[in-house]
Structures are given as structure tokens and as C-alpha cells.
Design a protein around this motif. Structure first.
Motif: not given
Length: 817
Positions: A783-791, A737-739
Motif C-alpha cells: 500500500v505504501r508503494q502504491a500510494g507513493l506512485a499514485f501521488a 509513504g504513510l498508508p
């Protein structure tokens, strides 16, 4: 349904009195069992009439009791009695009675008088051709109580002169008193059955008393008719519990009897001819705690001369037992990883109390001893429990010290008889076992679906570099797919400390010197064993893939490139820092030759797959590694500062952070004067450490646990100017959760939906995008939420496992001549 009301009118060390009444079932007379800890003492039924109870409306008044306690309880240490409703199995009361000791001079005088009388009578009986044991059996319960009660008194008062004093003094000179640790609530009950040979028992308990292990334990010594100094055990061993069998029961029944009085959640059956090594007790408990599916675990047994006696037992088709590793070196990697075993020796066997109760203990079909431990392990496995070998638990075992070694005489003859019984019971199961020990290295891991030799340059260090994180993840998931994995570090053949030991604890066989010397040497010895050879990193494949193909032609060769080294060199050359162009060409040719020899090639990003497919490599699978998600964390306002993470053995990391500090950091500080930067990484050179001299830059070096740093910082940075492959620093930041703001090289192969917000191509763009995202809480959270979903979608264990199955599961070996 029962609802008991209990009242105690009187309680001392001589008697208990009171009443007990079932409100819901007034006609029931409650049977009260009295326990001393977990030991049964006596019982009474509350059925005595008392007029006062009738007047008070307590049923018909016949619910009182008066119980005289056993005389041996009238003096001694403090008692904690539990009163149990026998039918409802409910605790009615817990009573603590203070310690009460007879004065030392009176007690010792009475003890000496009793011993003289009993020994005199025993002598007379012996002269009439009767065994002294007949009379001593009747004397021992009293003797034990006297000796136990005498311990506190003897600590304060000297012994008076007399035969008993002389006998005890002689025993203490030969066997110095041992004081075990005393634990009110033991987790482990150590059950030691003995029959004479007190010198072994004393050595065993002396070693146990000196262990640095921290697990709370109790020792239960089960005496099966000893006629030596074991009779004086209560005066030579403090803080043990002693059970004297009233008649000779044999090893098996003695173990079951000891278990019946145990208080621990784990039962540890230990021979008296053993000596536990430091950490051995804790290691057994640790395995049972970490593996809830395991019901039985055993130790590595070592001979007195330092050679290996047994590293988990193997049973062949006709019930012959094999002490795996016998005569080998206890440090050899083959014997030092956790694994399933057919059985573990009862010389050092720990089991869950719940499993022991479920199975009904050791089966008396195998009286008096031998194969009872093997049968117990087979029954545990049949009931759904695993039986495991724990090499961290090292125990010296004087084999045959208790029962001898001759199979034709004495207790040992039962080994042959019980082997037949065992074979009859487990014949169908044993059909799946090897008929002989000719393929023992395969037989020891019989349950493996397939076997993998994993070759890396070094033992993976997943906390220090992304390549190691990928290797460790793939090893773990191959195991979950059913593989037995052996690892060899081709460039650094040592075990390499904690990282190598962590793999062994995870069940990985780590092949290391001086027991393995090279990839070629291992393959020449074990070439037919492996179904898959997994070569990790370009330097490994380039050096060893031809040897693997020649020596193991039936094995599938899987080459995981980690990153394309030639691609990294080409990009470095564009910056003027990769040596002469011919060196890049040579490296490219070498890597491509290895790729074309492999049955499957694993890359971590689609970008590298495209490069290889353009070079006519059509057997490429994109398989990243899994990263754990940390969906919950502080919000934008609770975080501050920038974080860079990277291992500095990897040249692009040093180049990238130097470029960032020199060319980007000044502009950022102009826009955000309070901004801070933390630099984290292993193997940090002096020029990177020197960056900490600048204002607002902290150079932390290697950090064991990155989680708190990811949670504390607002943005990660990945300012990489060259490189190849999937960037661990980027995907780990996204998964926590770290952009992360990074260059196109950093984000290569990562198709994040919001890539435009976090990818920056030049110095000015890097400054502007970082400053904007640092300040804008709404954009940061998006961006944080998008990164978590992608991971979650791309780097889950399920996704990685599917990729590994594609790479390994369906390919036929290429080029097998």
C-alpha cells in the motif's frame, strides 16, 4: 605544469629568507608575491645564488631569496602573510608573525613630534598659497600606520598633554569611539567611500556597530581626500580597514578601489549618509543565498522623516530614473515584496564578488559618479544575473547628504551628463520601457507574462489547512508560469504575521489594511491591471464575483471552489446536523450562480467535477495541488501507532475524530491493546483536547513540522463522515509513504489502485481493515508503494501546472457587457 618546492629559512617582521625551486621547470625563477590577508605588500624573485643549494642539487643554486619587509610592518598587530607563486597562482606558504607593539609612551611621543612637524610645514605651505592637502597626502600613510598601531597602546595608557591630545580629546567628545565587530573571515565586505562629512560616517558606523545581524563582515573605509576628523578615523573607529586615496579619485573609483582590497564573497557598497536598520544586512545576504541566480540586490531606502525614498528603481525609456514609492508609507504592501528592479541604488547595493569581477566593477565611463550603479545593474542583467529589491533590508538614507541635491553644481551635475551616456549605451534595451511614469504599478513588474489578483478569505496558512495548502501551491505555480501575483484577503485584511510575510518573501504583493480596504476599493484603483482574477473558496466567489465582473470586465475570472460547500452541507444534513433544508438550497443556488459567472472553475477532484457537470457547468477543470514526495522513510517495523491530522476550523475534522474515538477506537484497542493514537491539528477545541485524557491517546495540537510524525507512525486515519473536495490529510499521507485508512468520503476522488485495502465504509470494516494492515508488513509495504506512485503521478507540480494552464490559458471572458 609546475611543481614548486619551497623552503623558508628565516622569517620575522623585518625580513624573509629562503629558497623556491620548480622541479618540473628548473630554469624558472619563481616570483613570490607577499600578501597580508588579501592585500598586496611586496614581491621578490628567487634568483639569488647559494652554494649550498648547488651542492644539494637544487638546480644550479640560483633559487634563493632575501626580502626586506616594509618598515611599517615591523610593529603592530599579528600578521598572517601568504606567499604566492605569481605565475602558478599557488600558495607556497602561510606565515604567522606575532604582534609587536612599540611602548605607548615612545609611540605617542613620536606621533606628537611627527604631527607637530608635519602640521607646521603644512601651515607654512598654506601661507604661501599652497594647499595643505599637498603635504598631508605625503604624511597620511605614515599617520595612518601610527594611528593604527597606537590603538592597543592607547587602550592601556593615557595620552600625554599636548596639541595632539587636545585635538583627539575634542574629536572624541564630539564623536564617541565606535568599535565594530571583528571577524577573521568576513562574508561581507562593506565598502564606504567618503569625502569629508565625518559626522555622517560616524553615525553610519555607530549604527552598524549596534546591529543585531549575525553575518560576519568587514568595513573598508575609502577616504577620497578628507580634511576633517576623517584624518583621525583610526583612533575613533576600531576594527575597520582604511584606504586613503593618494589623490582624489571620485566616488566610482573609490568604490572600485575598496572592492580590490575586499575579502568577502559579497561586496556591500554603502553610502556614509545611511543608517542600517536591524536585520538589513542579514536580509541582503539571505536573498543572495536563497536565489543563486541573483547577482545584485538592494535595500528599501527610507527618508529621515519616516517616509519612503525608494523601493527599487525604475528606468523609463529616455533613461529617466523613478524612485518607486517615493513619499509613500514604507509599510504599504506595494513596497514590501521581493521583485526584480531595473536598478538598485548604490547607496545600499550588495553584489556577489564573482559578479563584480566578471563585470570589471563599476564602469569608468561614468566617472566620477552617478548612473554607475544603474549601468552596473543593467550589465549584470545582460550577463544573465537578476537584479532584486529586498524590502526586508530597510536603510535610512539622508538623500544628498554626500553629494547634494542641486543638479547644476557640484558632484550632482554629473547625474545629468551621465544620464546621456547611459541612454546612448542602453537605448535598444530601453525601447521596451514605458515612456512615462503614468503606468508605474505595471512598469515595476515589467517582466510579468500576465497579472493575477488572487482573492482568498484570509492569507493562506498552508501548514494549518488543506485549502490554504492548495492556494499556496497554485500561487507558487502561477508565479512559475510567469505571473505577477497580488493577493488580497477579503475577509481578514491584515497582513497576518509570518504567513503574509512568507508570501512577500516569495515575491507576492499582499494587499492589506490600512493601505487596501476591500476588494471593490482595490479594483476601482487598479481595475485595468489584472489579466486574471482568481477567487478561492466558495464564500469569496459568492460575495465578490459580481463585483469583479463589473469593475474588471476584461479580466478572466477563475473560481477555485476548494470544496463544494453545498455538497458538504447536504451530506451533513443526512447526519441531522446541517440546519433546515432551505439553508442548503440557498447555499447551493448561491454557489451555482457564482460558478456560472466564472470563465473557468477549478475543482480538486473528479468527483466534484461530475457533480458540477451534472448541473450544466461545462467549464470545469480538475486541478489538485502538489504535495512533496518523501519516498525514503522507516519501514513497517520501525513505526508504531496511528496519526490523525486535521485543522479544526473545518467542522468535518472534529466530527470525524470524535466518531472515531467513540465508535472505532474501543474495538481497535480490544484487538491491539498496545495501539496508540496521536491527534494533531490547529485551532483545537476543548472537546478534542479532552480526548487526551483517555489512555494511549496523545493530543498534540498544532505542530509546525509534520514530517517526523509522518515518519514515526505506522498508519494515518481519515474517519470523515461528511465533507467534499479532495482531502489533504489523505494525499499528504500517501505522498510521505504513510498508508491511510479512511472512509469513502475521505477517499472521494482519489482512485488509488489498492483502494479496497484502505477504504472502510462502516465501523466494523474500519476496525478490521485497520487492524489487518497494521499487522501485515507485506500488505503495508504494498500500500505504501502504491500510494507513493499514485501521488507522484497525480499530485506533482507538473500535473498541477498543466491543469492551471488549461483553466487560465485559453478561455475568453464570459458575460463581459
Amino acid at each position: 605544469m609546475s611543481r614548486a618546492v619551497f623552503h623558508l629559512d628565516h622569517a620575522d617582521r623585518k625580513s624573509l629568507a629562503g629558497w623556491a625551486y620548480d622541479v618540473d621547470r628548473p630554469e624558472r625563477h619563481i616570483r613570490i608575491i607577499v600578501l597580508d590577508g588579501t592585500e598586496y605588500l611586496t614581491e621578490v624573485t628567487a634568483n639569488t645564488f647559494r652554494k649550498d643549494l648547488e651542492v644539494a642539487g637544487i638546480g644550479t643554486g640560483d633559487h634563493a631569496f632575501h626580502l626586506a619587509l616594509p618598515s611599517f610592518l615591523q610593529q603592530g598587530p599579528a600578521l598572517r602573510l601568504r606567499l604566492i607563486d605569481a605565475d602558478a597562482r599557488a600558495v607556497l606558504a602561510v606565515i604567522t608573525l606575532a604582534a609587536d607593539f612599540e611602548p605607548a609612551d615612545q609611540l605617542l611621543g613620536r606621533l606628537d613630534e611627527q604631527l607637530q612637524r608635519e602640521l607646521g610645514e603644512a601651515r607654512a605651505q598654506a601661507e604661501q598659497s599652497l594647499t595643505a592637502r599637498t603635504l598631508l597626502d605625503g604624511m597620511l600613510p605614515l599617520l595612518d600606520r601610527l594611528l593604527q598601531a597606537a590603538q592597543p597602546a592607547l587602550a592601556e595608557s593615557p595620552l600625554p598633554d599636548g596639541p595632539f591630545q587636545a585635538a583627539l580629546a575634542a574629536a572624541r567628545e564630539r564623536f564617541p569611539p565606535v568599535s565594530l565587530r571583528e571577524h577573521a573571515e568576513p562574508r561581507v565586505s562593506i565598502i564606504i567611500p567618503v569625502f569629508g562629512k565625518f559626522e555622517l560616517t560616524h553615525a553610519c558606523l555607530a549604527t552598524l556597530s549596534e546591529l543585531p545581524d549575525t553575518t560576519p563582515y568587514e568595513v573598508i573605509l575609502v577616504d577620497d581626500g578628507s580634511a576633517d576628523e576623517t584624518l583621525l578615523a583610526p583612533l575613533l573607529i576600531r576594527h575597520m580597514r582604511l584606504l586613503r586615496n593618494q589623490s582624489t579619485l571620485g566616488f566610482l573609483r573609490s568604490c572600485n578601489a575598496g572592492a580590490a582590497m575586499a575579502r568577502g564573497e559579497f561586496l556591500y557598497f554603502l553610502n556614509n549618509d545611511t543608517e542600517l536598520q536591524p536585520g538589513s544586512l542579514d536580509a541582503l545576504v539571505a536573498l543572495l543565498e536563497e536565489e543563486p541566480e541573483t547577482g545584485v540586490v538592494g535595500s528599501k531606502l527610507i527618508n529621515r522623516d519616516g517616509t519612503l525614498q525608494e523601493a527599487g528603481g525604475i528606468i523609463l525609456r529616455l533613461a529617466d530614473g523613478v524612485n518607486y514609492g517615493r513619499g509613500g508609507d514604507p509599510l504599504d504592501g506595494r513596497f514590501n515584496y521581493r521583485r526584480d528592479a531595473d536598478y538598485v541604488s548604490g547607496a545600499s547595493l550588495m553584489t556577489r564578488r564573482a559578479v563584480f569581477d566578471q563585470l570589471g566593477g563599476f564602469d569608468e565611463e561614468f566617472l566620477p559618479a552617478y548612473y554607475e550603479d544603474t549601468d552596473y545593474c543593467f550589465r549584470a542583467r545582460a550577463a544573465g544575473w537578476r537584479v532584486r529589491y529586498q524590502p526586508r533590508s530597510a536603510v535610512i538614507h539622508l538623500e544628498g547628504g554626500t553629494g547634494g541635491t542641486d543638479l547644476t553644481v557640484g558632484p550632482k551635475r554629473h547625474q545629468v551628463v551621465n544620464a546621456r551616456r547611459f541612454l546612448q549605451r542602453w537605448r535598444k534595451v530601453l525601447l521596451g520601457h514605458a515612456p512615462a511614469a503614468t503606468t508605474i504599478e505595471v512598469e515595476k513588474d515589467r517582466g510579468a507574462a500576465f497579472r493575477v489578483l488572487f482573492i482568498d478569505a484570509t492569507v493562506p496558512t498552508p501548514r494549518q489547512d488543506a485549502g490554504s495548502a492548495a492556494a499556496a501551491c497554485h500561487i507558487r505555480l502561477l508565479q512559475r508560469m510567469g505571473a505577477k501575483v497580488a493577493l488580497i484577503a477579503a475577509s481578514h485584511m491584515g497582513l497576518q504575521g509570518e504567513d503574509g510575510e512568507a508570501l512577500q518573501d516569495a515575491g507576492i504583493e499582499v494587499l492589506h489594511h490600512p493601505f487596501a480596504w476591500s476588494v471593490e476599493e482595490v479594483l476601482r484603483r487598479r481595475k485595468d491591471e489584472f489579466d486574471v482574477i482568481y477567487l478561492h473558496r466558495g464564500e469569496v466567489a459568492v460575495r465578490h464575483i459580481t463585483t469583479c465582473r463589473a469593475l474588471a470586465p476584461k479580466a478572466r475570472l477563475v473560481y477555485s471552489v476548494a470544496d463544494l460547500h453545498f455538497l458538504r452541507l447536504e451530506r451533513q444534513a443526512e447526519l441531522g446536523d446541517a440546519g433546515p433544508p432551505p439553508a442548503v438550497v440557498v447555499r447551493r443556488d448561491a454557489e451555482m450562480a457564482a460558478i456560472l459567472q466564472a470563465d473557468a472553475v477549478i475543482v480538486h477532484s473528479p468527483a466534484e467535477a461530475s457533480v458540477l457537470q451534472a448541473c450544466a457547468a461545462d467549464h470545469v477543470e480538475v486541478v489538485p495541488w502538489a504535495v512533496p514526495l518523501v519516498a525514503d522513510g522507516p519501514g513497517h517495523a520501525e513505526r508504531q501507532g496511528l496519526l490523525f491530522v486535521g485543522g479544526f476550523r473545518h467542522a468535518p475534522n472534529g466530527d470525524g475524530i470524535l466518531w472515531f474515538v467513540q465508535r472505532i477506537w474501543p474495538g481497535l484497542r480490544d484487538m491491539l491493546p498496545e495501539l496508540t493514537l496521536t491527534i494533531v491539528g490547529s485551532h483545537m477545541p476543548a472537546e478534542i483536547r479532552a480526548l487526551g485524557e483517555q489512555p494511549s491517546i496523545t493530543v498534540a495540537g498544532y505542530v509546525e513540522e509534520l514530517g517526523p510524525l509522518y515518519a514515526a507512525h505506522r498508519l494515518a486515519v481519515a474517519p470523515l463522515r461528511y465533507g467534499a473536495g479532495l482531502k489533504g490529510k489523505v494525499i499528504e499521507a500517501l505522498a510521505t509513504g504513510l498508508p491511510c485508512i479512511g472512509t469513502p468520503i475521505a477517499y472521494e476522488g482519489i482512485s488509488l489502485p489498492c483502494i479496497g485495502s484502505v477504504q472502510a465504509a462502516g465501523e466494523d470494516e474500519f476496525v478490521l481493515k485497520l487492524a489487518a494492515l497494521y499487522e501485515d508488513a507485506a500488505a503495508w509495504d504494498a500500500v505504501r508503494q502504491a500510494g507513493l506512485a499514485f501521488a507522484r503521478s497525480e499530485y506533482s507540480e507538473a500535473a498541477v501546472t498543466a491543469g492551471l494552464r488549461r483553466a487560465i490559458g485559453s478561455l475568453e471572458p464570459r458575460g463581459a457587457a
